[in-house]
Each structure stands twice: as structure tokens, then as C-alpha cells.
Write an enzyme that holds these catalytic residues in place. Structure first.
Site, PDB file in Angstrom:
ATOM      1  N   GLU A  32       0.824  -1.209   0.000  1.00 25.28           N
ATOM      2  CA  GLU A  32       0.000   0.000   0.000  1.00 25.28           C
ATOM      3  C   GLU A  32       0.859   1.261   0.000  1.00 25.28           C
ATOM      4  O   GLU A  32       0.529   2.246  -0.651  1.00 25.28           O
ATOM      5  CB  GLU A  32      -0.946  -0.008   1.205  1.00 25.28           C
ATOM      6  CG  GLU A  32      -2.046  -1.054   1.119  1.00 25.28           C
ATOM      7  CD  GLU A  32      -2.951  -0.853  -0.074  1.00 25.28           C
ATOM      8  OE1 GLU A  32      -3.061   0.289  -0.582  1.00 25.28           O
ATOM      9  OE2 GLU A  32      -3.558  -1.838  -0.532  1.00 25.28           O
ATOM     10  N   TYR A 115      -6.643   5.818   4.793  1.00 21.82           N
ATOM     11  CA  TYR A 115      -6.772   4.852   3.700  1.00 21.82           C
ATOM     12  C   TYR A 115      -5.915   3.613   3.957  1.00 21.82           C
ATOM     13  O   TYR A 115      -6.388   2.473   3.828  1.00 21.82           O
ATOM     14  CB  TYR A 115      -6.379   5.460   2.348  1.00 21.82           C
ATOM     15  CG  TYR A 115      -6.159   4.363   1.330  1.00 21.82           C
ATOM     16  CD1 TYR A 115      -7.244   3.694   0.775  1.00 21.82           C
ATOM     17  CD2 TYR A 115      -4.872   3.910   1.026  1.00 21.82           C
ATOM     18  CE1 TYR A 115      -7.056   2.621  -0.091  1.00 21.82           C
ATOM     19  CE2 TYR A 115      -4.678   2.848   0.169  1.00 21.82           C
ATOM     20  CZ  TYR A 115      -5.773   2.210  -0.384  1.00 21.82           C
ATOM     21  OH  TYR A 115      -5.587   1.140  -1.223  1.00 21.82           O
ATOM     22  N   ASP A 133      -9.973   4.647  -2.050  1.00 19.06           N
ATOM     23  CA  ASP A 133      -8.862   5.245  -2.788  1.00 19.06           C
ATOM     24  C   ASP A 133      -9.423   5.971  -4.006  1.00 19.06           C
ATOM     25  O   ASP A 133     -10.642   6.088  -4.192  1.00 19.06           O
ATOM     26  CB  ASP A 133      -7.834   4.184  -3.179  1.00 19.06           C
ATOM     27  CG  ASP A 133      -8.277   3.356  -4.373  1.00 19.06           C
ATOM     28  OD1 ASP A 133      -9.495   3.234  -4.621  1.00 19.06           O
ATOM     29  OD2 ASP A 133      -7.402   2.824  -5.085  1.00 19.06           O
TER      30      ASP A 133
END
Length: 293
Positions: A32, A115, A133
């Protein structure tokens, strides 16, 4: 809308290493961070190499800063690499080397925002969370709101609206997070959406309205790369990554013709902890530059 998207994902999901059954929470977290503003095609080989070298937070925590910056290479602004190492050290110190599975503990880690915390909960631990996202925001903006692109900045209202589409049970919610993201990445793209291949075309408000143009198009300008400070910083970092030892100031000066802009960029890299500047040892010498130890 959820069932067609989940069924589409079962057929079209990409085979990515951080989705494999043997994935670890640490591997998901690394992916990520790497994927922020960097395409999958560039991240995948870098992720494989990174995880082979530092498979656990403890491994990365013990690495030298120079090795971390060299391994990060051209994945984007390298400050993210330092934050990832800070995160690894925090995981070791606070959680015995195990990436936590609660949102408050994840958010307390260096470099982990809302996020990333939600993504780790969903993709590593299979937990219900609102993973929002750019891709998911675009899918929901088109299908639900009927606009070409979401607003430039995420709002609280947008998060609340997205939460209503997340299934209640953990397993389906985690699949929905991955499926809606994949739909935005592969089909409902920003510039050339493939509406003919979209599993929810028939219920998409934007498509049924004739795909109206983006009302904010004039305010959505992507900064050119050529001539920017980003380009200058990238050239300095590339020079230092490839060097076998300290680099003389003259070699750094040769990286960019605008001396004032170069000096500003080098100073910023030093302040960010990405570059070490060793002072001159005598009046006849000049400073040298290197990656931090």
C-alpha cells in the site's frame, strides 16, 4: 450494484503477490505504501525484491538508511521509504514485530493514514472497513452521483456515503473493497473508461446520462514533470544511489543547470533526511554528499 461487481472480480482480478493466500499483513502494508501514486507494473517487481530482502518489520527496522533508499529506487518521493522504515521500527517497539489489526493502533503508526489503515484491515485481516482510494471514489462518483470524476478532495460526506455500500459481514466487505478498487483500476478508468466491459453499466447514473463531461476539468491540471523540483530531486537522488562513496559538490552541481533551484532542492533533501551533507575538511575542499548511513 455489489453482486455484479463481486462476480466480475472473481473472474478478472489480477494475480498480485500481495493478494496471495500466504500474504502477510506486513506485505500488504508495504504494498500500500509503494502503490501510492505509483502504477502496479512498477511496484510489483520492487515489492518482490523488497519482501525477499526484508520479509518482516524487524528486518527493515534493522536495515541501514542508505540500503533502504537504494532499494526504493524510483518508486516515487523517497521520503515514503523512510516513513516505512519508521513504521517498521514502531511495529517492532510497540507490537513485538506484528502489524496491529485494530484501526486506532494502525493509525498511530508513522506514515499510516486512514486509507492505508483501512486497506490493511480489509486486505490483510479480512475485516470490514471503508477502503476509499482514487479508484473507488471514481467508481462511486459515476455510478451513484452521475459525475465523471469525484471532487479533488475527499469529504466526510463522501466517506459516509461510501460506507453505505460496504457489506456488513467482514469477508464480503473485504472482497467488495478489492473488487471496487479493481473495477476502477481496470475498467472505470479516469481517462478512457471501458463502459462496454463494465458489469454495472446498466445501473450507472453517469453512463445512463450520456457520460457528461467533468465540470471541474479546468481545475484538474496535472503538474508537468520537466523542469520541476521533483525532477531535480530525482536526479540528485539517482546520482547518490549509484555512487560507491561520498559525491563531491562539483558532481552534484553538474546534475542541474539552474544553481539556485538545485541548491534549494538539495537543501530540502537534507532537511528531509534523504541526503547527508558532510562539511569540507579544509578551506580548499568543498562539501560532499551521500545517502544517510
Amino acid at each position: 450494484m455489489r453482486e455484479p461487481v463481486l462476480a466480475w472480480f472473481d473472474v478478472h482480478a489480477r494475480d498480485l503477490p500481495w493478494r496471495a493466500p500466504d500474504r502477510t499483513a506486513w506485505g500488504v502494508l508495504v504494498s500500500e505504501v509503494m502503490l501510492q501514486q505509483t502504477p502496479v507494473v512498477r511496484v510489483e517487481p520492487a515489492w518482490r525484491s523488497w519482501m525477499a530482502r526484508w520479509p518482516t518489520p524487524a528486518d527493515l527496522a534493522a536495515a541501514s538508511t542508505a540500503d533502504v533508499l537504494r532499494a526504493w529506487d524510483r518508486l516515487g518521493y523517497p521520503r515514503r521509504a523512510l516513513r516505512l522504515q519508521e513504521c517498521a521500527r514502531a511495529v517492532v517497539e510497540r507490537h513485538d514485530g506484528v502489524v496491529p489489526s485494530s484501526e486506532p493502533e494502525l493509525l498511530a503508526l508513522p506514515g499510516v493514514g486512514s486509507y492505508t489503515a483501512a486497506a490493511v484491515l480489509a486486505f490483510a485481516y479480512g475485516r470490514r472497513s471503508v477502503v476509499l482510494d482514487t479508484n473507488v471514489r471514481r467508481v462511486l462518483a459515476r455510478t451513484v452521483e452521475g459525475v465523471a470524476l469525484p471532487a479533488p478532495s475527499q469529504t466526510v460526506g463522501e466517506v459516509r456515503a461510501a460506507a453505505r455500500y460496504v457489506p456488513d459481514d467482514d469477508a464480503t466487505a473485504a472482497r467488495w473493497a478489492a473488487a471496487s478498487m479493481e473495477l476502477g483500476a481496470l475498467v472505470c478508468t479516469a481517462r478512457s473508461p471501458r463502459c462496454d466491459a463494465c458489469p454495472v453499466r446498466d445501473v450507472c447514473t453517469w453512463y445512463r446520462a450520456g457520460r457528461p463531461a467533468d465540470e471541474l476539468a479546468g481545475r484538474r491540471r496535472t503538474q508537468a514533470f520537466t523542469g520541476t523540483d521533483r525532477q531535480v530531486r530525482g536526479r540528485v537522488m539517482a546520482l547518490l544511489r549509484e555512487a560507491l562513496g561520498p559525491v563531491p559538490a562539483a558532481a552534484v552541481d553538474a546534475v542541474w543547470p539552474d544553481a539556485r533551484q538545485l541548491a534549494r532542492c538539495v537543501d530540502a533533501l537534507v532537511i528531509d533526511g534523504l541526503v547527508a551533507r558532510d562539511p569540507a575538511t579544509s578551506d580548499d575542499d568543498a562539501p560532499t554528499y551521500r545517502l544517510p548511513a
